[in-house]
Scaffold this motif. Structure first.
Motif, PDB file in Angstrom:
ATOM      1  N   LYS A 130      -5.261 -16.906 -11.641  1.00  0.00           N
ATOM      2  CA  LYS A 130      -3.946 -17.531 -11.724  1.00  0.00           C
ATOM      3  C   LYS A 130      -2.823 -16.563 -11.353  1.00  0.00           C
ATOM      4  O   LYS A 130      -1.671 -16.942 -11.318  1.00  0.00           O
ATOM      5  N   ILE A 131      -3.155 -15.310 -11.100  1.00  0.00           N
ATOM      6  CA  ILE A 131      -2.147 -14.346 -10.689  1.00  0.00           C
ATOM      7  C   ILE A 131      -1.597 -14.767  -9.326  1.00  0.00           C
ATOM      8  O   ILE A 131      -2.335 -15.176  -8.439  1.00  0.00           O
ATOM      9  N   LEU A 132      -0.288 -14.663  -9.156  1.00  0.00           N
ATOM     10  CA  LEU A 132       0.335 -15.081  -7.908  1.00  0.00           C
ATOM     11  C   LEU A 132      -0.190 -14.271  -6.731  1.00  0.00           C
ATOM     12  O   LEU A 132      -0.535 -13.097  -6.855  1.00  0.00           O
ATOM     13  N   SER A 133      -0.227 -14.912  -5.579  1.00  0.00           N
ATOM     14  CA  SER A 133      -0.707 -14.258  -4.367  1.00  0.00           C
ATOM     15  C   SER A 133       0.305 -13.222  -3.874  1.00  0.00           C
ATOM     16  O   SER A 133       1.513 -13.468  -3.872  1.00  0.00           O
ATOM     17  N   LEU A 134      -0.204 -12.075  -3.464  1.00  0.00           N
ATOM     18  CA  LEU A 134       0.625 -11.023  -2.872  1.00  0.00           C
ATOM     19  C   LEU A 134       0.239 -10.928  -1.402  1.00  0.00           C
ATOM     20  O   LEU A 134      -0.801 -10.378  -1.046  1.00  0.00           O
ATOM     21  N   SER A 135       1.087 -11.488  -0.530  1.00  0.00           N
ATOM     22  CA  SER A 135       0.722 -11.637   0.882  1.00  0.00           C
ATOM     23  C   SER A 135       0.835 -10.353   1.689  1.00  0.00           C
ATOM     24  O   SER A 135       0.230 -10.225   2.746  1.00  0.00           O
ATOM     25  N   ALA A 136       1.631  -9.381   1.196  1.00  0.00           N
ATOM     26  CA  ALA A 136       1.821  -8.098   1.897  1.00  0.00           C
ATOM     27  C   ALA A 136       2.314  -8.319   3.326  1.00  0.00           C
ATOM     28  O   ALA A 136       1.747  -7.812   4.290  1.00  0.00           O
ATOM     29  N   THR A 137       3.392  -9.100   3.459  1.00  0.00           N
ATOM     30  CA  THR A 137       3.946  -9.380   4.787  1.00  0.00           C
ATOM     31  C   THR A 137       5.378  -8.882   4.955  1.00  0.00           C
ATOM     32  O   THR A 137       5.889  -8.861   6.071  1.00  0.00           O
ATOM     33  N   LYS A 138       6.046  -8.503   3.861  1.00  0.00           N
ATOM     34  CA  LYS A 138       7.400  -7.966   3.964  1.00  0.00           C
ATOM     35  C   LYS A 138       7.628  -6.961   2.832  1.00  0.00           C
ATOM     36  O   LYS A 138       6.963  -7.020   1.798  1.00  0.00           O
ATOM     37  N   LYS A 139       8.548  -6.025   3.068  1.00  0.00           N
ATOM     38  CA  LYS A 139       8.783  -4.989   2.063  1.00  0.00           C
ATOM     39  C   LYS A 139       9.994  -5.325   1.195  1.00  0.00           C
ATOM     40  O   LYS A 139      10.867  -6.099   1.594  1.00  0.00           O
ATOM     41  N   PHE A 140      10.026  -4.698   0.008  1.00  0.00           N
ATOM     42  CA  PHE A 140      11.101  -4.949  -0.943  1.00  0.00           C
ATOM     43  C   PHE A 140      11.620  -3.623  -1.482  1.00  0.00           C
ATOM     44  O   PHE A 140      10.853  -2.719  -1.779  1.00  0.00           O
ATOM     45  N   SER A 172       8.063   6.613  -2.374  1.00  0.00           N
ATOM     46  CA  SER A 172       9.439   6.214  -2.042  1.00  0.00           C
ATOM     47  C   SER A 172      10.027   5.248  -3.058  1.00  0.00           C
ATOM     48  O   SER A 172      11.248   5.104  -3.158  1.00  0.00           O
ATOM     49  N   GLY A 173       9.171   4.554  -3.808  1.00  0.00           N
ATOM     50  CA  GLY A 173       9.647   3.523  -4.725  1.00  0.00           C
ATOM     51  C   GLY A 173       9.912   2.201  -4.032  1.00  0.00           C
ATOM     52  O   GLY A 173      10.269   1.210  -4.669  1.00  0.00           O
ATOM     53  N   VAL A 174       9.729   2.169  -2.713  1.00  0.00           N
ATOM     54  CA  VAL A 174       9.884   0.932  -1.941  1.00  0.00           C
ATOM     55  C   VAL A 174       8.540   0.207  -1.912  1.00  0.00           C
ATOM     56  O   VAL A 174       7.496   0.824  -1.667  1.00  0.00           O
ATOM     57  N   LEU A 175       8.573  -1.077  -2.166  1.00  0.00           N
ATOM     58  CA  LEU A 175       7.353  -1.871  -2.170  1.00  0.00           C
ATOM     59  C   LEU A 175       7.046  -2.287  -0.728  1.00  0.00           C
ATOM     60  O   LEU A 175       7.277  -3.417  -0.309  1.00  0.00           O
ATOM     61  N   ASP A 176       6.513  -1.324   0.031  1.00  0.00           N
ATOM     62  CA  ASP A 176       6.248  -1.601   1.447  1.00  0.00           C
ATOM     63  C   ASP A 176       4.879  -2.267   1.597  1.00  0.00           C
ATOM     64  O   ASP A 176       4.129  -2.437   0.633  1.00  0.00           O
ATOM     65  N   ILE A 177       4.553  -2.646   2.835  1.00  0.00           N
ATOM     66  CA  ILE A 177       3.332  -3.407   3.088  1.00  0.00           C
ATOM     67  C   ILE A 177       2.082  -2.599   2.752  1.00  0.00           C
ATOM     68  O   ILE A 177       1.127  -3.115   2.167  1.00  0.00           O
ATOM     69  N   THR A 178       2.107  -1.297   3.093  1.00  0.00           N
ATOM     70  CA  THR A 178       0.954  -0.446   2.790  1.00  0.00           C
ATOM     71  C   THR A 178       0.696  -0.378   1.290  1.00  0.00           C
ATOM     72  O   THR A 178      -0.449  -0.464   0.827  1.00  0.00           O
ATOM     73  N   THR A 179       1.789  -0.246   0.515  1.00  0.00           N
ATOM     74  CA  THR A 179       1.666  -0.191  -0.950  1.00  0.00           C
ATOM     75  C   THR A 179       1.123  -1.502  -1.498  1.00  0.00           C
ATOM     76  O   THR A 179       0.275  -1.515  -2.398  1.00  0.00           O
ATOM     77  N   GLN A 180       1.605  -2.615  -0.960  1.00  0.00           N
ATOM     78  CA  GLN A 180       1.136  -3.917  -1.433  1.00  0.00           C
ATOM     79  C   GLN A 180      -0.353  -4.117  -1.145  1.00  0.00           C
ATOM     80  O   GLN A 180      -1.096  -4.650  -1.981  1.00  0.00           O
ATOM     81  N   LYS A 181      -0.787  -3.695   0.023  1.00  0.00           N
ATOM     82  CA  LYS A 181      -2.212  -3.822   0.355  1.00  0.00           C
ATOM     83  C   LYS A 181      -3.062  -2.966  -0.584  1.00  0.00           C
ATOM     84  O   LYS A 181      -4.140  -3.391  -1.025  1.00  0.00           O
ATOM     85  N   LYS A 182      -2.566  -1.782  -0.901  1.00  0.00           N
ATOM     86  CA  LYS A 182      -3.285  -0.915  -1.827  1.00  0.00           C
ATOM     87  C   LYS A 182      -3.309  -1.529  -3.234  1.00  0.00           C
ATOM     88  O   LYS A 182      -4.313  -1.445  -3.955  1.00  0.00           O
ATOM     89  N   LEU A 183      -2.191  -2.185  -3.624  1.00  0.00           N
ATOM     90  CA  LEU A 183      -2.142  -2.874  -4.917  1.00  0.00           C
ATOM     91  C   LEU A 183      -3.193  -3.970  -4.983  1.00  0.00           C
ATOM     92  O   LEU A 183      -3.890  -4.127  -5.988  1.00  0.00           O
ATOM     93  N   ASN A 184      -3.306  -4.759  -3.918  1.00  0.00           N
ATOM     94  CA  ASN A 184      -4.316  -5.814  -3.875  1.00  0.00           C
ATOM     95  C   ASN A 184      -5.724  -5.226  -3.992  1.00  0.00           C
ATOM     96  O   ASN A 184      -6.583  -5.751  -4.710  1.00  0.00           O
ATOM     97  N   GLU A 185      -5.955  -4.123  -3.297  1.00  0.00           N
ATOM     98  CA  GLU A 185      -7.260  -3.478  -3.326  1.00  0.00           C
ATOM     99  C   GLU A 185      -7.605  -2.986  -4.729  1.00  0.00           C
ATOM    100  O   GLU A 185      -8.697  -3.232  -5.249  1.00  0.00           O
ATOM    101  N   LYS A 186      -6.651  -2.291  -5.355  1.00  0.00           N
ATOM    102  CA  LYS A 186      -6.892  -1.739  -6.685  1.00  0.00           C
ATOM    103  C   LYS A 186      -7.027  -2.830  -7.745  1.00  0.00           C
ATOM    104  O   LYS A 186      -7.808  -2.708  -8.691  1.00  0.00           O
TER     105      LYS A 186
END
Length: 472
Positions: A374-384, A433-447
């Motif tokens: 039920k965790i929301l999908s993290l698409s890793a398509t844009k940075k925040f 950097s503290g920026v939620l970039d695409i690389t970080t999001q993909k790593k979050l999904n992996e972990k």
């Protein structure tokens, strides 16, 4: 680390038509003819009090509006389950317990200023049209839904079967338009499968109209495989229809009592006629198992055809009925949901205020209760960056929470989230950097995927499996 349960419930709960995590009453058909009316003096008093409210209050209310307010307060004062219902409320309630409505087949929720799709049912017009979880519905039939309530959205999106609704959605910063033909939607409430060691598993999310037939289909499949041991999961099941829970009980409970419904002046005793009770059950419960769920769990427990595993249930031991109210030129389709009875189990136990006490108490954790699926999908398509607010940020925060980097969710890149992102990046040899970039999001999904595989254990389900293996 403490979870923000309110936020978790808000984000992951399935929202269909009525509300989140409210116990749907055990509901019965019930009608009494009475000649007991207020006296003329009492009616005159009511008129004068209404007149005081109309004349003295700063607001400009009609008598029809004041009458609605008066009866809303009256039924609310009776008990926490009785309710005065306007036509749309009554229709929504009826649909919620019937499990059917005419619409497009989505689950929605208000998040910030947007109506967000949090679920899309398989085999529905919405699924066929291509709507996705996370889509923000910004308009329906040309009327903006930004800043509106879920009730506003439901009124526009639902409609007569065969008619078309035009939905405008916001997805990844782009707008899309869908023309969708409404159909009859049956909310799926039964899920079943075969687990290891030839153990059957049935999950029932609500006792809606016809759900007993779906449970029977599951049992027919189990019979083909010779399955006798069944885990019956009613965690987070708020209840539903009395007739349906009685039918389901009869599949498992041997000949004899199931439940007794006690009205003011009479009682109804429901009994099983099953002379071939062949299944052994482990019923999974938690604090959100209520009403009809409690009838089921206590009957299984009392009649000794299985055990209850989990935590104590909600404790709703009363029965409601829906009464059509008299119609006038200005009042049509109004109904009252009224508490008319209480129920007791075969052993004489009253659930109200006490709940069903499990035979084997096992605490649930947030993951097994709400599920990592039920965790929301993290698409890793844009940075925040700092200050940004988005559902994708919330999805990242959920992962950071479970991975131990964050203690709450806000859907905003606030200071604590930026700090958590930096620490995660540093721990995973990414530039901090503290920026939620695409690389970080993909790593979050992996972990997070690794975490789910290694850490996620449904303790109550595991204990039920153990019960069937060891007999205790």
């Amino acid at each position: 680390m403490k979870i923000n349960k309110k936020l978790l419930i808000k984000i992951v709960a399935i929202v269909v038509a009525l509300s989140i995590f409210v116990a749907v009453p055990v509901y019965s058909q019930f009608f009494i003819i009475s000649t007991d009316f207020p006296t003329d003096k009492q009616m005159d008093y009511i008129k004068k009090v209404l007149q005081v409210a109309k004349v003295y209050h700063i607001g400009k209310y009609s008598y029809d509006e004041l009458i609605d307010m008066m009866f809303t307060g009256l039924f609310k004062s009776l008990d926490k389950y009785s309710e005065y219902m306007k036509p749309q409320q009554a229709q929504d309630f009826t649909q919620s317990v019937s499990g059917e409505f005419s619409g497009i087949g989505i689950q929605i929720e208000k998040q910030e200023d947007y109506i967000v799709v949090v679920g899309v049912f398989d085999g529905t017009p919405a699924k066929e049209a291509g709507l996705k979880v996370g889509d923000k519905i910004i308009a329906a039939d040309g009327k903006s839904l930004v800043g509106k309530t879920t009730d506003d959205a439901v009124k526009l999106i639902r409609g007569q079967e065969g008619t078309t609704v035009v939905i405008d959605i916001l997805r990844d910063g782009k707008t899309y338009r869908f023309s969708i033909v409404r159909r009859k939607i049956k909310i799926p409430v039964v899920e079943y499968k075969v687990l290891d060691n030839n153990i059957g598993y049935i999950k029932l999310t609500q006792f809606t109209q016809g759900c007993s037939n779906d449970v029977k289909k599951a049992l027919d499949e189990f019979d083909k495989k010779g399955i006798k041991n069944i885990i019956f999961d009613i965690r987070n099941n708020p209840g539903g229809l009395l007739d349906e829970v009685v039918k389901i009980c009869e599949y498992f409970v041997p000949e004899g009592p199931i439940v007794t419904i006690e009205y003011n002046t009479f009682k109804d005793e429901y009994k099983s006629k099953n002379n071939n009770a062949k299944y052994r059950l482990a019923v999974l419960t938690n604090e959100s198992s209520a009403s009809a769920s409690e009838i089921f769990a206590q009957a299984i427990k009392d009649r000794k055809v299985g055990v209850v595993i989990g935590t104590k249930t909600y404790g709703k031991g009363t029965v409601q009925t829906l009464v059509s109210l008299p119609e006038t030129d200005t009042k049509k389709g109004y109904k009252a949901k009224v508490t008319v009875a209480k129920y007791k189990s075969p052993s004489g136990y009253y659930v109200e205020g006490k709940g069903v006490v499990p035979d084997i108490e096992i605490q649930d954790d947030s993951l097994s209760q709400f599920g990592p699926d039920k965790i929301l999908s993290l698409s890793a398509t844009k940075k925040f960056k700092k200050g940004d607010m988005d559902l994708e940020v919330l999805a990242a925060q959920q992962r950071l929470f479970y991975l131990g980097y964050l203690s709450s969710w806000t859907a905003k890149m606030d200071d604590s989230t930026v700090a958590a992102v930096k620490k995660f990046q540093k721990d995973n040899r990414l530039y901090p950097s503290g920026v939620l970039d695409i690389t970080t999001q993909k790593k979050l999904n992996e972990k997070f995927s690794e975490f789910v595989k290694s850490k996620y254990v449904d303790k109550q389900l595991e204990r039920a499996n153990q019960y069937f293996k060891t007999g205790k």
